[in-house]
Design an enzyme around this catalytic site. Structure first.
Site, PDB file in Angstrom:
ATOM      1  N   ARG A  57       0.794  -1.225   0.000  1.00 37.26           N
ATOM      2  CA  ARG A  57       0.000   0.000   0.000  1.00 37.26           C
ATOM      3  C   ARG A  57       0.828   1.277   0.000  1.00 37.26           C
ATOM      4  O   ARG A  57       0.587   2.181  -0.803  1.00 37.26           O
ATOM      5  CB  ARG A  57      -0.938   0.030   1.225  1.00 37.26           C
ATOM      6  CG  ARG A  57      -2.188  -0.776   1.079  1.00 37.26           C
ATOM      7  CD  ARG A  57      -2.570  -1.396   2.400  1.00 37.26           C
ATOM      8  NE  ARG A  57      -1.597  -2.421   2.691  1.00 37.26           N
ATOM      9  CZ  ARG A  57      -1.693  -3.681   2.225  1.00 37.26           C
ATOM     10  NH1 ARG A  57      -2.738  -4.049   1.558  1.00 37.26           N
ATOM     11  NH2 ARG A  57      -0.733  -4.559   2.462  1.00 37.26           N
ATOM     12  N   THR A  58       1.768   1.378   0.922  1.00 37.06           N
ATOM     13  CA  THR A  58       2.456   2.664   1.084  1.00 37.06           C
ATOM     14  C   THR A  58       3.263   2.988  -0.168  1.00 37.06           C
ATOM     15  O   THR A  58       3.190   4.095  -0.706  1.00 37.06           O
ATOM     16  CB  THR A  58       3.349   2.632   2.340  1.00 37.06           C
ATOM     17  OG1 THR A  58       2.580   2.123   3.426  1.00 37.06           O
ATOM     18  CG2 THR A  58       3.850   4.023   2.686  1.00 37.06           C
ATOM     19  N   LYS A  86      25.645  -3.565   0.267  1.00 35.72           N
ATOM     20  CA  LYS A  86      27.120  -3.622   0.271  1.00 35.72           C
ATOM     21  C   LYS A  86      27.691  -2.906   1.490  1.00 35.72           C
ATOM     22  O   LYS A  86      28.899  -2.715   1.591  1.00 35.72           O
ATOM     23  CB  LYS A  86      27.678  -2.942  -0.986  1.00 35.72           C
ATOM     24  CG  LYS A  86      27.185  -3.508  -2.292  1.00 35.72           C
ATOM     25  CD  LYS A  86      27.777  -2.674  -3.441  1.00 35.72           C
ATOM     26  CE  LYS A  86      26.922  -2.747  -4.676  1.00 35.72           C
ATOM     27  NZ  LYS A  86      27.234  -1.661  -5.622  1.00 35.72           N
ATOM     28  N   ARG A 107      11.024   3.967   3.558  1.00 39.33           N
ATOM     29  CA  ARG A 107      10.666   2.953   4.565  1.00 39.33           C
ATOM     30  C   ARG A 107      11.903   2.119   4.818  1.00 39.33           C
ATOM     31  O   ARG A 107      12.552   1.671   3.866  1.00 39.33           O
ATOM     32  CB  ARG A 107       9.531   2.064   4.090  1.00 39.33           C
ATOM     33  CG  ARG A 107       9.349   0.856   5.013  1.00 39.33           C
ATOM     34  CD  ARG A 107       8.155   0.013   4.683  1.00 39.33           C
ATOM     35  NE  ARG A 107       6.923   0.713   4.990  1.00 39.33           N
ATOM     36  CZ  ARG A 107       5.729   0.142   4.916  1.00 39.33           C
ATOM     37  NH1 ARG A 107       5.613  -1.125   4.559  1.00 39.33           N
ATOM     38  NH2 ARG A 107       4.635   0.837   5.198  1.00 39.33           N
ATOM     39  N   HIS A 135       4.596   5.750  11.599  1.00 40.52           N
ATOM     40  CA  HIS A 135       4.116   5.625  10.214  1.00 40.52           C
ATOM     41  C   HIS A 135       3.128   6.786  10.002  1.00 40.52           C
ATOM     42  O   HIS A 135       1.919   6.585   9.929  1.00 40.52           O
ATOM     43  CB  HIS A 135       3.430   4.273  10.035  1.00 40.52           C
ATOM     44  CG  HIS A 135       3.192   3.855   8.611  1.00 40.52           C
ATOM     45  ND1 HIS A 135       3.319   4.713   7.530  1.00 40.52           N
ATOM     46  CD2 HIS A 135       2.807   2.655   8.098  1.00 40.52           C
ATOM     47  CE1 HIS A 135       3.022   4.049   6.422  1.00 40.52           C
ATOM     48  NE2 HIS A 135       2.716   2.803   6.740  1.00 40.52           N
TER      49      HIS A 135
HETATM   50  N1   CP Z   1      -0.430  -0.109   5.816  1.00 35.96           N
HETATM   51  C1   CP Z   1       0.782  -0.327   5.272  1.00 35.96           C
HETATM   52  O1   CP Z   1       1.766   0.310   5.635  1.00 35.96           O
HETATM   53  O2   CP Z   1       0.792  -1.283   4.308  1.00 35.96           O
HETATM   54  P1   CP Z   1       2.080  -1.738   3.486  1.00 35.96           P
HETATM   55  O3   CP Z   1       3.029  -2.360   4.477  1.00 35.96           O
HETATM   56  O4   CP Z   1       1.580  -2.696   2.464  1.00 35.96           O
HETATM   57  O5   CP Z   1       2.698  -0.503   2.887  1.00 35.96           O
END
Ligand code: CP
Length: 308
Positions: A57-58, A86, A107, A135
């Protein structure tokens, strides 16, 4: 505050007027998408989407947001394909990528890793999840979803269920909703996965009633039920995960014991904590929630690059 040039790393300390601004611009972005118009707002911009941990999603909603705004994305979607494999540091990677793009979305698995990147560069950095930390963009799309589903963010009773210790979405949402005078936060988890006491103390200091429970039946009395996955990847001892997995499974049958008007949310992905027989209930909002991520991330990209 103007968001232009700023980082979005955490929801801790976000002010109500800033949150309302993000929600308002998200609604405008939804209007653009629903009218099938692709904006040219960021047509001269390039965004780095650096995902060193798995995501559906993100990452994909950020990439969609970039395209809907007329910008271009360069992407790392697997840590093994970047020079981090590396031994390159996050700071060196960030300083390099800064020369290619106008904004970094990242991320990675370390709490505070997004801050390390933000400290290394002068362009805006958006935290797409830093380990078990924060998040923030998820929390903002959660607010947008709650506002749409409930009509109002004020005075909600919200139950968060599952892995509240490692669940970064819960950490971010707890702070993001706090300026909207929640009637109560109910933290529903096994003892080993309860939310950090420091977060509860912060909420109580704001005058928010906080209840800890292990009973999902109690959680079902809330206005919003925020289910979460037990985060297998954060456990050092997999035997401990095996003991805790399956602690809560939401089914249609259990839901009938609770508030009939409850809004069911989940940041997704789910494993087994919501039975698929819940999916077609009108108050099961989790796939609409995932779709809202595009509008909110469009808003955030436009804001930090000074175009909203
Ligand atoms: N909700 C969320 O962060 O989903 P993903 O890990 O798929 O990005």
């Amino acid at each position: 505050m103007t968001f232009a040039g700023k980082d979005i790393l955490t929801t801790v300390g976000m002010k109500k007027n800033e949150l309302i601004e993000v929600l308002g611009i998200s609604a405008k972005m939804e209007g653009i998408v629903r009218n099938e118009r692709v904006s040219t707002l960021l047509q001269d911009k390039v965004v780095a989407v650096l995902f060193l941990e798995p995501s559906t999603r993100t990452r994909l909603s950020f990439e969609t947001a970039v395209k809907r705004l007329g910008a271009k994305a360069i992407t790392v979607s697997d840590a093994k394909t970047s020079s981090g494999a590396k031994g390159e540091t996050l700071a060196d990677m960030a300083k390099t990528v800064e020369g290619y793009v106008d904004c970094i979305v990242v991320r990675q698995p370390t709490v505070g890793g997004a801050q390390i990147i933000a400290d290394a560069v002068d362009i805006p950095v958006i935290n797409g999840g830093d380990g078990a930390g924060q998040h923030p963009t998820q929390a903002l799309l959660d607010l947008y979803t709650m506002q749409k589903e409930r009509g109002n963010l004020e005075g909600l009773k919200v139950a968060m269920v599952g892995d509240l210790k490692f669940g970064r979405t819960v950490h971010s949402l707890t702070y993001a909703l706090s300026p909207f005078n929640p009637k109560e936060y109910m933290f529903c988890a096994p003892d080993a996965l309860q939310i950090q006491e420091s977060i509860v103390n912060d909420m109580r200091a704001k005058g928010i009633s906080c209840v800890k429970t292990a009973s999902i039946e109690k959680a079902l009395q809330a206005d919003v039920l925020y289910m979460t996955r037990i985060q297998k990847e954060r456990f050092e001892d997999l035997a401990e995960y095996e003991k805790l997995k399956g602690s809560y499974v939401l089914t249609r049958e259990i839901l009938f014991k609770g508030n009939k008007d409850i809004t069911i949310m989940h940041p997704l992905p789910r494993v087994d904590e919501i039975s698929s027989d819940v999916d077609d209930l009108p108050n099961a909002a989790y796939f609409r929630q995932a779709h809202n991520g595009v509008y909110v991330r469009m808003a955030l990209l436009a804001l930090v690059m000074g175009r909203a």
